[in-house]
Design an enzyme around this catalytic site. Structure first.
Site, mmCIF file in Angstrom:
data_model
loop_
_atom_site.group_PDB
_atom_site.id
_atom_site.type_symbol
_atom_site.label_atom_id
_atom_site.label_comp_id
_atom_site.label_asym_id
_atom_site.label_seq_id
_atom_site.Cartn_x
_atom_site.Cartn_y
_atom_site.Cartn_z
ATOM 1 C CE LYS A 156 -2.529 0.587 3.720
ATOM 2 N NZ LYS A 156 -2.419 1.863 4.441
ATOM 3 N NE ARG A 168 -7.558 0.426 9.131
ATOM 4 C CZ ARG A 168 -7.049 0.770 7.957
ATOM 5 N NH1 ARG A 168 -7.814 1.332 7.045
ATOM 6 N NH2 ARG A 168 -5.789 0.531 7.680
ATOM 7 N NE ARG A 170 8.760 -6.325 6.600
ATOM 8 C CZ ARG A 170 8.165 -5.156 6.775
ATOM 9 N NH1 ARG A 170 7.936 -4.391 5.727
ATOM 10 N NH2 ARG A 170 7.798 -4.767 7.957
ATOM 11 N NE ARG A 172 9.994 -4.632 11.698
ATOM 12 C CZ ARG A 172 9.065 -3.720 11.439
ATOM 13 N NH1 ARG A 172 9.292 -2.463 11.731
ATOM 14 N NH2 ARG A 172 7.929 -4.062 10.875
ATOM 15 N NE ARG A 182 1.778 -6.226 11.584
ATOM 16 C CZ ARG A 182 2.801 -6.123 10.725
ATOM 17 N NH1 ARG A 182 3.781 -7.012 10.754
ATOM 18 N NH2 ARG A 182 2.852 -5.147 9.858
#
Ligand SMILES: [Zn+2]
Length: 218
Positions: A13, A88, A127, A160, A171
Site C-alpha cells: 500500500k 477504519r 522480512r 523484527r 495482525r
C-alpha cells in the site's frame, strides 16, 4: 481525484500510495502521521488525541474525524487527496461522506489492494531489517549478499518481532476484522475498486491507474 486506499499489511500500500500521489499531484493524508503532527503542533485536537494515546486507548472517532476534516480543508487538498489509514470503522466512513457532501465533494473511488493471506504471511515473515540503517531484505526475494549482514552498512539484519509468523497472522486477523465491514460499506455504495495485489508493483499500479481512468472518464 479523491481517493481512499485500503490494503492489509504487506500488500504494498505504501509503495502504491507514493506512486499515486505523484501521478495525480495530490497530498498523501495518513492519519497516523497526522495524529503525530497534530500532537507535535499542539493543536486543540492534537492535545485531545494525545490524552488518549498516552493512556494507551484508541483515539475516539470524533477526534480522528476532526483532524482529517481540518486537513482536508487545507489548500493543497482542494484538488484531491489520498487517504491512508482512514476511515477504519464504518461510522468514520459515514462521517467522511457527510463532511465531503457538506463541502460539495465526494470520493472518486476506494482502492482496495487484495492479496491472499498465505502470500502476505510469506512476504512479511520473511522480512529482515538492518538494525543500523533500516534497509529491508527478504529471505527469498531480496537476500543480502552475505547472510545476516546488510549490503549497505554491514549492520546486523534483524527479524523484527512484528514480522514473526504468529504476530503476522494476528495482525492480518485484526486488520480483516476491522476492515471487512468497511469494504462492505464501500461495495454497497459502488465506490469499491478491487485490485489484485499479488502481481508486481508496476502491474498493480497500472491496474489501479486504468481502473481509475475508466471510472473518471468511462
Ligand atoms: Zn544497513
Amino acid at each position: 481525484m479523491n481517493l481512499v486506499l485500503l490494503g492489509p499489511p504487506g500488500a504494498g500500500k505504501g509503495t502504491q500510495a507514493e506512486k499515486l500521489i505523484k501521478e495525480f499531484q495530490i497530498p498523501h493524508i495518513s492519519t497516523g502521521d497526522m495524529l503525530r503532527e497534530a500532537i507535535k503542533n499542539r493543536t486543540e485536537l492534537g492535545a485531545q488525541a494525545e490524552k488518549y494515546m498516552t493512556a494507551g486507548e484508541l483515539v475516539p472517532d470524533e477526534v480522528v474525524i476532526g483532524i482529517v476534516a481540518e486537513r482536508l480543508m487545507q489548500s493543497d487538498a482542494t484538488g484531491g487527496f489520498l487517504l491512508d489509514g482512514f476511515p477504519r470503522p464504518v461510522p468514520q466512513a459515514r462521517a467522511l461522506d457527510q463532511f465531503l457532501q457538506e463541502n460539495g465533494k465526494a470520493l472518486t473511488a476506494v482502492v482496495n489492494i487484495e492479496v491472499d493471506p498465505q502470500i502476505l504471511i510469506a512476504r512479511l515473515s520473511g522480512r529482515r531489517v538492518c538494525g543500523t540503517c533500516g534497509a529491508v531484505y527478504h529471505v527469498e526475494t531480496k537476500q543480502a549478499k552475505e547472510p545476516g549482514i546488510c549490503d549497505l552498512c554491514q549492520g546486523e539484519l534483524i527479524h523484527r518481532a512484528d514480522d514473526h509468523e504468529e504476530t503476522v497472522k494476528n495482525r492480518l486477523a485484526v486488520y480483516s476484522e476491522q476492515t471487512e465491514p468497511l469494504i462492505q460499506y464501500y461495495r454497497e455504495s459502488g465506490l469499491l475498486l478491487q485490485v489484485n495485489g499479488e502481481k508486481s508493483i508496476d502491474e498493480v499500479y497500472r491496474e489501479i491507474i486504468q481502473e481509475l481512468r475508466n471510472r473518471v472518464d468511462p
